[in-house]
Design a protein around this motif. Sequence first.
Motif, PDB file in Angstrom:
ATOM      1  N   THR A 108       5.050  -8.641   6.645  1.00 46.28           N
ATOM      2  CA  THR A 108       5.823  -7.559   7.264  1.00 46.28           C
ATOM      3  C   THR A 108       6.747  -6.969   6.222  1.00 46.28           C
ATOM      4  O   THR A 108       7.360  -7.705   5.448  1.00 46.28           O
ATOM      5  CB  THR A 108       6.652  -8.070   8.454  1.00 46.28           C
ATOM      6  OG1 THR A 108       5.766  -8.644   9.423  1.00 46.28           O
ATOM      7  CG2 THR A 108       7.450  -6.956   9.107  1.00 46.28           C
ATOM      8  N   VAL A 138      -1.940  -1.458  12.151  1.00 41.79           N
ATOM      9  CA  VAL A 138      -0.768  -2.310  11.967  1.00 41.79           C
ATOM     10  C   VAL A 138       0.088  -2.284  13.228  1.00 41.79           C
ATOM     11  O   VAL A 138      -0.060  -1.417  14.088  1.00 41.79           O
ATOM     12  CB  VAL A 138       0.075  -1.874  10.747  1.00 41.79           C
ATOM     13  CG1 VAL A 138      -0.714  -2.050   9.471  1.00 41.79           C
ATOM     14  CG2 VAL A 138       0.563  -0.444  10.903  1.00 41.79           C
ATOM     15  N   ILE A 142      -0.844  -2.500   5.143  1.00 42.81           N
ATOM     16  CA  ILE A 142       0.555  -2.168   4.832  1.00 42.81           C
ATOM     17  C   ILE A 142       0.597  -1.203   3.652  1.00 42.81           C
ATOM     18  O   ILE A 142       1.344  -0.218   3.671  1.00 42.81           O
ATOM     19  CB  ILE A 142       1.375  -3.437   4.554  1.00 42.81           C
ATOM     20  CG1 ILE A 142       1.550  -4.242   5.845  1.00 42.81           C
ATOM     21  CG2 ILE A 142       2.730  -3.092   3.941  1.00 42.81           C
ATOM     22  CD1 ILE A 142       2.188  -5.598   5.654  1.00 42.81           C
TER      23      ILE A 142
END
Length: 92
Positions: A3, A30, A53
């Motif tokens: 994250t 995501v 990401i």
Amino acid sequence: MPTVAITVRGHVQGVGFRWALRAEAERVGVTGWVRNRRDGSVEAHVSGAQGEIDEIVAWAHHGPPLARVERVEIAGVRDAEDGTAFEIRASA
């Protein structure tokens, strides 16, 4: 699951940045959230595979057509929230 916290600075409020980021996050797959900050920036927490990401971070460097991104700041998040979607949160 990795994250990151993303802070986007520039002319990024009032141009649909949050909605466009949510659409891009859903396209990529995501989870997380996005919100406006009182200082004029947009903040997001994004969780997913590293490649996913990376796609969101690359997108954040330009944003939607009316945005003028000046700077993108990335930081790792240790205690990420578990989520199953990508949401727009109230401004902070």
